[in-house]
Scaffold this active site. Structure first.
Site, PDB file in Angstrom:
ATOM      1  N   SER A 259       0.827  -1.196   0.000  1.00 63.86           N
ATOM      2  CA  SER A 259       0.000   0.000   0.000  1.00 63.86           C
ATOM      3  C   SER A 259       0.875   1.266   0.000  1.00 63.86           C
ATOM      4  CB  SER A 259      -0.951  -0.046   1.205  1.00 63.86           C
ATOM      5  OG  SER A 259      -1.971   0.906   1.096  1.00 63.86           O
ATOM      6  N   ASP A 377      -9.520  -6.297  -3.658  1.00 64.04           N
ATOM      7  CA  ASP A 377      -9.094  -5.067  -2.990  1.00 64.04           C
ATOM      8  C   ASP A 377     -10.060  -3.928  -3.314  1.00 64.04           C
ATOM      9  OD1 ASP A 377      -7.799  -2.928  -1.864  1.00 64.04           O
ATOM     10  OD2 ASP A 377      -5.841  -3.398  -2.709  1.00 64.04           O
ATOM     11  N   HIS A 405      -6.954  -6.440  -0.021  1.00 60.00           N
ATOM     12  CA  HIS A 405      -5.892  -5.474   0.256  1.00 60.00           C
ATOM     13  C   HIS A 405      -4.815  -6.062   1.163  1.00 60.00           C
ATOM     14  CE1 HIS A 405      -4.256  -1.448   0.145  1.00 60.00           C
ATOM     15  NE2 HIS A 405      -4.164  -1.421   1.466  1.00 60.00           N
TER      16      HIS A 405
END
Length: 445
Positions: A259, A377, A405
């Site tokens: 991320s 995600d 995610h």
């Protein structure tokens, strides 16, 4: 859940009345050992917790590191790739990338379960034909993720670009084994996480003999939490990661980011192209400059965010995992994910300003990159990672159908296998030979 919400509301009201910020991060229970955690003071009063696994190897177990060329020598031999591309930026914001170097082909990224479905994998094949633009609506996308220019492209290229960047170098891509003493793996988490989200990866690669480094970002995990918002800007955190990289870095370093952590990996790869050997981007998003959203829930006052924290955690659980059962809740708890204070969370989200990290910045990277994306995600759409794969010079995209995610927590075995295969990967033959083979094939058509 109800008691947590009542406590949060009470604390939030007291925060608003007294004007105090709820930004103190207490130490998280952890098992400390002499070689388990380091506490690194990157700046006066700014201390980061770092998980540092150093393998104990006997001389018989240790393989000879890859020989380095002299400072004035160009890389040669197996695995050498000629990285050459021209990046033209036009005044209308259009970016045109011409790949002029070697062709990279790879058959890596096969899971242990034998999943070779083309729809679950995008492989970028770079050719010496003119290719791709960042915001060009007149390009067609090939089935393998490459970009083919249309007839109008040639006319556009006759215009004088506002900026031109030439990349011309040779890179030696080598296999990185756990028995190589000149290899180190860096794992960098994102907003709200901690180094504990990498537990399965740290255990896996530590047992394989790799030297592993995983820091807690400032305000996360057991790192100190400064009480000023400026401590959580992209640039402040990037300098923290630079300090960690300079302290633990080897000759060949592999950066693995998740991320927001992907941005720090990109920053380090751009700053240290000779030391960063490979990069892994897990649900990192597209190659666009960072800019905080003006219309975001994280712009609310800290005390209000604190009142809403149980709802935010529930929303994160629902969006970050493909399933929301007891197992996922336990994984979230064990990974210390989304357990930062409201002050730190607000400062982190508002500090995501990095105008330099645009498409041109990413296109300049010459390091091989593996992109891993969880199909479910809800934070990062798959087309963002596909766009990233198109912009990067040497990139491979693997989509994991069962993941979201937090795919490294949901599908640790699959992620570990992909990462390990990528670490071991190197071109089977010299890249120049691949170019000759491609040209011969085209001449025979």
């Amino acid at each position: 859940m109800r008691s947590n919400m009542l406590t949060s509301i009470t604390d939030g009201i007291m925060c608003c009345i007294t004007g105090r910020t709820l930004n103190v991060v207490g130490a998280i229970d952890s098992v400390e050992s002499s070689n388990g955690y380091d506490y690194v003071e990157v700046k006066p009063g700014r201390v980061l917790r770092v998980k540092h696994i150093v393998p104990s190897r006997t001389p018989a177990e240790e393989e000879k590191p890859v020989e380095e060329e002299g400072e004035d020598e160009e890389p040669s031999g197996k695995g050498v790739v000629h990285c050459k591309r021209k990046i033209s930026v036009y005044r209308n914001g259009q970016v045109v990338i011409e790949n002029l170097g070697d062709v990279i082909r790879s058959e890596i990224l096969h899971c242990q379960n034998g999943n070779t479905d083309p729809s679950s994998r995008v492989e970028i094949e770079l050719s010496d034909a003119n290719a791709t633009s960042s915001q060009d609506n007149s390009t067609n996308t090939c089935a393998n993720g490459g970009a083919v220019p249309e007839q109008g492209t040639a006319k556009r290229r006759k215009r004088k670009p506002k900026k031109t960047v030439m990349i011309d170098c040779k890179k030696r891509i080598t296999s990185c084994k756990g028995t190589h003493s000149d290899v180190a793996l860096f794992f960098i988490h994102g907003v709200g996480g901690s180094l504990d989200i990498w537990k399965e990866q740290l255990d896996f690669f530590g047992k394989l003999g790799y030297e592993v480094v995983a820091p807690d970002l400032a305000g996360h995990g057991s790192s100190t939490a400064p009480k000023i918002g400026a401590a959580y800007t992209f640039y402040a955190l990037a300098e923290d990661m630079r300090a960690i990289f300079k302290r633990y870095g080897k000759k060949r370093n592999i950066l693995i980011g998740h991320s927001y952590g992907v941005s720090f990996c990109t920053f380090l790869a751009h700053e240290y192209p000779d030391q960063v050997h490979k990069v892994v981007m897990i649900n990192g998003g597209g190659p666009t400059a960072l800019e905080p959203s003006l219309c975001s829930i994280f712009n609310l006052p800290t005390c209000v965010l604190h009142c809403l924290s149980p709802c935010l955690v529930w929303s994160f659980l629902k969006a970050a995992f493909a399933r929301q059962g007891a197992k996922e809740k336990q994984l979230l708890k064990e990974g210390n994910a989304f357990r930062v204070t409201s002050f730190v969370l607000r400062a982190m989200m508002s500090g995501q300003y990095w105008p330099e990290g645009d498409e041109v910045y990413h296109a300049e990277l010459t390091v091989p990159v593996l992109l891993v994306h969880g199909m479910h995600d809800k934070f990062v759409p798959v087309d963002e990672d596909q766009r990233m794969a198109e912009i990067l010079l040497i990139a491979f995209l693997k989509v994991i159908d069962e993941g979201s995610h937090m795919v490294m927590l949901e599908c640790p075995e699959t992620v570990n296998t992909l990462l390990h295969e990528f670490l071991l990967w190197e071109p089977e033959v010299a890249a120049s030979e691949k170019v000759e083979a491609k040209q011969t094939t085209e001449n025979n058509k």
